[in-house]
Every structure is written in structure tokens, then in C-alpha cells.
Design a protein around this motif. Structure first.
Motif, PDB file in Angstrom:
ATOM      1  N   ARG A 162       4.975  74.080  55.766  1.00  0.00           N
ATOM      2  CA  ARG A 162       4.705  74.754  56.686  1.00  0.00           C
ATOM      3  C   ARG A 162       2.572  74.876  56.452  1.00  0.00           C
ATOM      4  O   ARG A 162       2.328  75.386  54.929  1.00  0.00           O
ATOM      5  CB  ARG A 162       5.454  76.033  56.114  1.00  0.00           C
ATOM      6  N   LEU A 163       2.313  75.654  57.311  1.00  0.00           N
ATOM      7  CA  LEU A 163       1.178  75.678  57.105  1.00  0.00           C
ATOM      8  C   LEU A 163       0.314  77.192  57.274  1.00  0.00           C
ATOM      9  O   LEU A 163       0.940  77.704  58.569  1.00  0.00           O
ATOM     10  CB  LEU A 163      -0.046  74.917  58.021  1.00  0.00           C
ATOM     11  N   TRP A 164       0.368  78.133  56.165  1.00  0.00           N
ATOM     12  CA  TRP A 164      -0.186  79.182  57.177  1.00  0.00           C
ATOM     13  C   TRP A 164      -2.152  79.662  56.802  1.00  0.00           C
ATOM     14  O   TRP A 164      -2.568  79.267  55.406  1.00  0.00           O
ATOM     15  CB  TRP A 164       0.373  80.714  55.944  1.00  0.00           C
ATOM     16  N   GLY A 165      -3.083  79.777  56.839  1.00  0.00           N
ATOM     17  CA  GLY A 165      -4.290  80.198  57.514  1.00  0.00           C
ATOM     18  C   GLY A 165      -5.429  78.992  56.639  1.00  0.00           C
ATOM     19  O   GLY A 165      -6.326  79.273  55.548  1.00  0.00           O
ATOM     20  N   THR A 166      -4.603  77.825  56.983  1.00  0.00           N
ATOM     21  CA  THR A 166      -5.261  76.735  57.181  1.00  0.00           C
ATOM     22  C   THR A 166      -6.698  76.046  57.575  1.00  0.00           C
ATOM     23  O   THR A 166      -6.476  76.932  58.818  1.00  0.00           O
ATOM     24  CB  THR A 166      -4.533  75.369  56.722  1.00  0.00           C
ATOM     25  N   TYR A 167      -7.498  75.657  57.499  1.00  0.00           N
ATOM     26  CA  TYR A 167      -8.225  75.253  58.402  1.00  0.00           C
ATOM     27  C   TYR A 167      -8.837  73.514  57.815  1.00  0.00           C
ATOM     28  O   TYR A 167      -8.742  73.282  56.505  1.00  0.00           O
ATOM     29  CB  TYR A 167      -9.484  76.150  57.703  1.00  0.00           C
ATOM     30  N   ASP A 168      -9.105  73.193  59.243  1.00  0.00           N
ATOM     31  CA  ASP A 168      -8.856  70.951  58.859  1.00  0.00           C
ATOM     32  C   ASP A 168      -8.414  70.823  58.284  1.00  0.00           C
ATOM     33  O   ASP A 168      -8.472  69.739  56.717  1.00  0.00           O
ATOM     34  CB  ASP A 168     -10.301  71.196  58.478  1.00  0.00           C
ATOM     35  N   PHE A 169      -6.829  71.326  58.370  1.00  0.00           N
ATOM     36  CA  PHE A 169      -6.323  70.115  57.238  1.00  0.00           C
ATOM     37  C   PHE A 169      -5.384  69.002  57.705  1.00  0.00           C
ATOM     38  O   PHE A 169      -4.985  68.995  58.613  1.00  0.00           O
ATOM     39  CB  PHE A 169      -4.709  71.516  56.692  1.00  0.00           C
ATOM     40  N   ASN A 170      -5.506  68.045  56.947  1.00  0.00           N
ATOM     41  CA  ASN A 170      -4.881  66.733  57.851  1.00  0.00           C
ATOM     42  C   ASN A 170      -3.619  66.058  57.051  1.00  0.00           C
ATOM     43  O   ASN A 170      -3.453  66.007  55.462  1.00  0.00           O
ATOM     44  CB  ASN A 170      -5.850  65.218  56.935  1.00  0.00           C
ATOM     45  N   ILE A 171      -2.949  65.733  57.567  1.00  0.00           N
ATOM     46  CA  ILE A 171      -1.682  65.106  56.752  1.00  0.00           C
ATOM     47  C   ILE A 171      -1.379  63.687  58.241  1.00  0.00           C
ATOM     48  O   ILE A 171      -1.202  63.081  59.141  1.00  0.00           O
ATOM     49  CB  ILE A 171      -0.105  65.828  57.462  1.00  0.00           C
ATOM     50  N   LYS A 172      -0.500  62.655  57.168  1.00  0.00           N
ATOM     51  CA  LYS A 172      -0.708  61.761  57.159  1.00  0.00           C
ATOM     52  C   LYS A 172       0.779  60.725  56.941  1.00  0.00           C
ATOM     53  O   LYS A 172       0.938  60.558  55.906  1.00  0.00           O
ATOM     54  CB  LYS A 172      -2.018  60.341  56.590  1.00  0.00           C
ATOM     55  N   HIS A 173       1.150  59.895  58.002  1.00  0.00           N
ATOM     56  CA  HIS A 173       2.571  58.940  57.744  1.00  0.00           C
ATOM     57  C   HIS A 173       3.352  60.239  56.673  1.00  0.00           C
ATOM     58  O   HIS A 173       4.263  59.461  56.032  1.00  0.00           O
ATOM     59  CB  HIS A 173       1.629  57.617  57.141  1.00  0.00           C
ATOM     60  N   PRO A 174       3.647  61.309  57.712  1.00  0.00           N
ATOM     61  CA  PRO A 174       5.116  61.414  56.231  1.00  0.00           C
ATOM     62  C   PRO A 174       6.644  61.688  57.339  1.00  0.00           C
ATOM     63  O   PRO A 174       6.251  61.426  58.932  1.00  0.00           O
ATOM     64  CB  PRO A 174       5.342  63.448  56.605  1.00  0.00           C
ATOM     65  N   SER A 175       7.294  60.903  56.855  1.00  0.00           N
ATOM     66  CA  SER A 175       8.324  61.306  57.544  1.00  0.00           C
ATOM     67  C   SER A 175       9.530  61.724  56.501  1.00  0.00           C
ATOM     68  O   SER A 175       9.528  62.989  55.939  1.00  0.00           O
ATOM     69  CB  SER A 175       9.360  59.798  56.430  1.00  0.00           C
ATOM     70  N   ILE A 176       9.996  62.248  57.651  1.00  0.00           N
ATOM     71  CA  ILE A 176      11.127  64.029  57.776  1.00  0.00           C
ATOM     72  C   ILE A 176      12.342  63.762  58.409  1.00  0.00           C
ATOM     73  O   ILE A 176      12.373  63.094  59.653  1.00  0.00           O
ATOM     74  CB  ILE A 176      10.336  64.971  58.399  1.00  0.00           C
ATOM     75  N   SER A 177      13.733  64.436  58.071  1.00  0.00           N
ATOM     76  CA  SER A 177      14.669  64.040  59.065  1.00  0.00           C
ATOM     77  C   SER A 177      15.715  64.764  58.522  1.00  0.00           C
ATOM     78  O   SER A 177      15.337  66.044  56.722  1.00  0.00           O
ATOM     79  CB  SER A 177      15.267  62.804  58.470  1.00  0.00           C
ATOM     80  N   ASN A 178      16.455  65.356  58.555  1.00  0.00           N
ATOM     81  CA  ASN A 178      18.434  65.844  59.406  1.00  0.00           C
ATOM     82  C   ASN A 178      17.251  67.355  58.277  1.00  0.00           C
ATOM     83  O   ASN A 178      18.035  67.977  56.932  1.00  0.00           O
ATOM     84  CB  ASN A 178      18.729  65.197  58.159  1.00  0.00           C
ATOM     85  N   LEU A 179      16.762  68.160  59.099  1.00  0.00           N
ATOM     86  CA  LEU A 179      16.392  69.449  58.893  1.00  0.00           C
ATOM     87  C   LEU A 179      17.214  70.066  59.731  1.00  0.00           C
ATOM     88  O   LEU A 179      17.300  70.123  60.941  1.00  0.00           O
ATOM     89  CB  LEU A 179      14.846  70.057  58.765  1.00  0.00           C
ATOM     90  N   THR A 180      18.511  70.969  58.745  1.00  0.00           N
ATOM     91  CA  THR A 180      19.764  71.826  59.745  1.00  0.00           C
ATOM     92  C   THR A 180      18.777  73.002  60.835  1.00  0.00           C
ATOM     93  O   THR A 180      17.292  73.512  60.870  1.00  0.00           O
ATOM     94  CB  THR A 180      20.426  72.848  59.145  1.00  0.00           C
ATOM     95  N   ASP A 181      19.200  72.695  62.093  1.00  0.00           N
ATOM     96  CA  ASP A 181      19.288  73.765  62.876  1.00  0.00           C
ATOM     97  C   ASP A 181      20.326  74.550  63.647  1.00  0.00           C
ATOM     98  O   ASP A 181      20.913  74.167  64.050  1.00  0.00           O
ATOM     99  CB  ASP A 181      18.484  72.701  64.116  1.00  0.00           C
ATOM    100  N   ASN A 182      19.526  75.450  63.007  1.00  0.00           N
ATOM    101  CA  ASN A 182      20.959  76.785  62.658  1.00  0.00           C
ATOM    102  C   ASN A 182      20.082  78.219  62.759  1.00  0.00           C
ATOM    103  O   ASN A 182      19.680  78.916  61.951  1.00  0.00           O
ATOM    104  CB  ASN A 182      21.289  76.470  61.748  1.00  0.00           C
ATOM    105  N   VAL A 183      19.655  79.039  64.469  1.00  0.00           N
ATOM    106  CA  VAL A 183      18.903  79.931  64.699  1.00  0.00           C
ATOM    107  C   VAL A 183      20.240  80.921  64.010  1.00  0.00           C
ATOM    108  O   VAL A 183      21.595  80.473  64.419  1.00  0.00           O
ATOM    109  CB  VAL A 183      18.597  79.852  66.089  1.00  0.00           C
ATOM    110  N   PRO A 184      19.521  82.403  63.564  1.00  0.00           N
ATOM    111  CA  PRO A 184      18.490  82.362  63.335  1.00  0.00           C
ATOM    112  C   PRO A 184      17.661  81.953  62.014  1.00  0.00           C
ATOM    113  O   PRO A 184      16.463  82.163  61.569  1.00  0.00           O
ATOM    114  CB  PRO A 184      17.595  83.634  63.313  1.00  0.00           C
ATOM    115  N   THR A 185      18.727  81.667  60.736  1.00  0.00           N
ATOM    116  CA  THR A 185      18.276  81.589  59.238  1.00  0.00           C
ATOM    117  C   THR A 185      17.781  80.515  59.244  1.00  0.00           C
ATOM    118  O   THR A 185      17.047  79.944  58.366  1.00  0.00           O
ATOM    119  CB  THR A 185      19.057  81.944  59.332  1.00  0.00           C
ATOM    120  N   GLN A 186      18.163  79.231  59.738  1.00  0.00           N
ATOM    121  CA  GLN A 186      17.733  77.673  59.339  1.00  0.00           C
ATOM    122  C   GLN A 186      17.387  76.862  60.523  1.00  0.00           C
ATOM    123  O   GLN A 186      17.910  76.124  60.674  1.00  0.00           O
ATOM    124  CB  GLN A 186      19.095  77.260  58.767  1.00  0.00           C
ATOM    125  N   LEU A 187      15.666  77.087  60.276  1.00  0.00           N
ATOM    126  CA  LEU A 187      14.510  76.740  61.386  1.00  0.00           C
ATOM    127  C   LEU A 187      14.493  74.982  60.633  1.00  0.00           C
ATOM    128  O   LEU A 187      13.313  75.912  60.193  1.00  0.00           O
ATOM    129  CB  LEU A 187      13.944  77.445  61.690  1.00  0.00           C
TER     130      LEU A 187
END
Length: 302
Positions: free
Chosen positions: A44-69
Motif C-alpha cells: 500500500r502506497l500513501w502519498g508517494t512520488y515516483d515510486f518504482n516496483i519491479k517484479h513482485p509476486s503476490i498471491s492468495n490475498l483474501t477478498d472479503n468485503v468490507p474488512t479483508q480487501l
């Protein structure tokens, strides 16, 4: 970036946390690593400027509105650059996340100051995401001037791309085996007098808008869905669907230029008798901006 993994067993219990939150950072850089199990945003980025993200691997995050986004990257910065993101089974591989806040001097703190406004200028490129029951690639209404370049959405339970915001462009998107293809749609003003980062249903320039160039997709439902938005689709588009209606516009304007071809396969879905293109009436919120929904073909479509 390290590889972060939370324990199993918290689906539906309301527990949530961000794996990595970055505040007010200029010219930051993350590379590699990622999150392989979680219950909130991976990055999660808040108030960043010119931030670079390269080649991350992200998996299996719960999708349960509204608490687990389970957002892969929840972007609340300016000019974020993401290249080579790999994501599987999350709510959205990428989304924007600026918040609305009621402004008072007494309540103003660093957190609220950084969550005001818009998320602007992001470029997400050369990335692949699959799975999940929500739109795989997403923007909220705070987004502006974002580009998804050469991004793939695969095996999703909803839209490959679910787009809100102004001037959001998709270049050569590929959508494979999702329920639907690309949706440009609109959120509406909350009527909070201090909610000033978008002003929908009042001015046309605040409604969702953008351009899609040379999309390719194989989906089970609608290929292009425009709701209270303005969308230009150009280049060479190739669409394959098992639904009868491939293009739908409700309270918006869709313009095709270039060359586009749709193939309708199968006869097992309920709306197989529908027209290839359908136009629906504007709702009460968008009627003043879009009195007559339109599909304009300024090129070749077959």
C-alpha cells in the motif's frame, strides 16, 4: 523486498493487515519478493512520488468485503511505476486507493493529509494476473492519467479490467477466460460537501473516461461494457465470447476506430438471442451528462 506469508485460518474472521505500507516516500524502489498469503493489501502506497516496483509476486490475498480487501498493490501516490507484477488469486492485482475524508482543521493529521486527492500518473506494464472473483485489474474513481501497458488478465470470475477514473488507458490488454472483458464505469458523488476529489453526476469531465488500444480477449460474457463513461477503442481489436451481447453501453459513449472483429461461440448461455451490441438508458445520475447513450463506429467492425 522479502517474501511475506501470513498464517492460514483467518478468512472471514475480520482480521486484516497490510503486508507493507509506504508513506510519503520520494523516488523509492522495491524489487523482487512479494506476498504469498495475506488478508489485506500486499503493498500500500500513501502519498508517494515516483515510486518504482519491479517484479513482485503476490498471491492468495483474501477478498472479503468490507474488512479483508486483498489488493495486490493499492496505489495512493503520484507517478507510480510497476513493471513485471505477477499476481494470483487476489481481489485486485492493482487498484487505486485515495480516500474521501470530511475536512476539519481539528481532525487534520498526517494520515488524512496523505489520503486526500487523487492517484495520478501510474504506469503498470508487462504484468500478468489471474484468478479471483473481482475485476483483476482495477482503478477507483480517484484515478487519473493511468496506463496499463501489455497487461494480461486470466481466469477471473468477473471483468479482466474494471476501470473508474479519468483518462485511464489500456495498451494491448489481453484477457483470457474471464467472465467479462473490459468495463469502464462510474461512481457517483457522495453528497458530502467536503468530498471534493471527484464530483460525479455534475460535470462531464469528472465521469470515467479513457482509451483502449488493440485489445485481445476470450471471455464468457461481455467484451466491452461502458456505463456512464466515455471510451475510445482503437487499433486492432479481436474479441471472442460465448455470450450473445459482446458490447454494451448504458448512459455513456463508446467510439470504435481502427479494425475490430468479434466471434461469438456456443449457444448455451441465457442471452444468446441478444444483439451483438446493446444500448441501455442512462440512469438518473448520468442523464444530464449522457442524454443519449451512443456507440459510434468510425472504422471497421465485423
Amino acid at each position: 523486498l522479502p517474501m511475506i506469508e501470513y498464517e492460514d485460518g483467518h478468512d472471514g474472521d475480520g482480521w486484516s493487515t497490510q503486508a507493507l505500507t509506504i508513506w510519503a516516500y520520494v523516488n523509492g524502489h522495491l524489487e523482487g519478493g512479494g506476498v504469498k498469503r495475506g488478508y489485506g493489501a500486499a503493498i500500500r502506497l500513501w502519498g508517494t512520488y515516483d515510486f518504482n516496483i519491479k517484479h513482485p509476486s503476490i498471491s492468495n490475498l483474501t477478498d472479503n468485503v468490507p474488512t479483508q480487501l486483498g489488493y495486490g498493490v493499492a496505489d495512493g501516490g503520484w507517478n507510480t511505476r510497476i513493471n513485471g507484477l505477477s499476481s494470483h488469486n487476489v481481489r485486485h492485482a492493482y487498484t487505486t486507493s485515495k480516500s474521501t475524508n470530511t475536512f476539519t482543521l481539528e481532525a487534520l493529521d498526517a494520515y488524512k493529509a496523505m489520503t486526500f486527492g487523487v492517484t495520478s500518473g501510474a504506469i503498470i506494464s508487462n504484468s500478468h494476473a489471474s484468478g479471483g472473483s473481482s475485476a483483476i485489474w482495477d482503478t477507483h474513481q480517484d484515478a487519473q492519467n493511468a496506463i496499463f501497458d501489455n497487461c494480461i488478465a486470466e481466469n477471473g470470475g468477473a471483468f479482466g479490467f474494471g476501470i473508474r477514473g479519468r483518462n485511464i488507458c489500456l495498451t494491448s490488454p489481453i484477457i483470457l477466460n474471464c467472465v467479462h472483458g473490459i468495463e469502464y464505469f462510474n461512481d457517483y458523488d457522495s453528497d458530502d460537501p467536503d468530498d471534493d476529489y471527484f464530483n460525479n453526476s455534475k460535470r462531464l469531465q469528472d465521469f470515467t473516461s479513457g482509451m483502449v488500444t488493440s485489445p485481445r480477449m476470450t471471455v464468457r460474457g461481455r467484451c466491452i461494457d461502458v456505463r456512464a463513461a466515455t471510451l475510445m477503442v482503437g487499433g486492432v481489436g479481436r474479441y471472442r465470447t460465448t455470450a450473445g451481447c459482446a458490447v454494451y453501453v448504458s448512459g455513456g459513449t463508446l467510439v470504435f476506430s481502427g479494425s475490430h472483429r468479434t466471434v461469438v461461440d456456443g449457444n448455451t448461455v441465457p442471452d444468446i438471442g441478444a444483439a451483438l451490441m446493446e444500448i441501455g438508458a442512462a440512469n438518473i445520475y448520468s442523464a444530464s451528462a449522457f442524454p443519449l447513450p451512443k456507440i459510434v463506429i468510425d472504422g471497421d467492425y465485423e
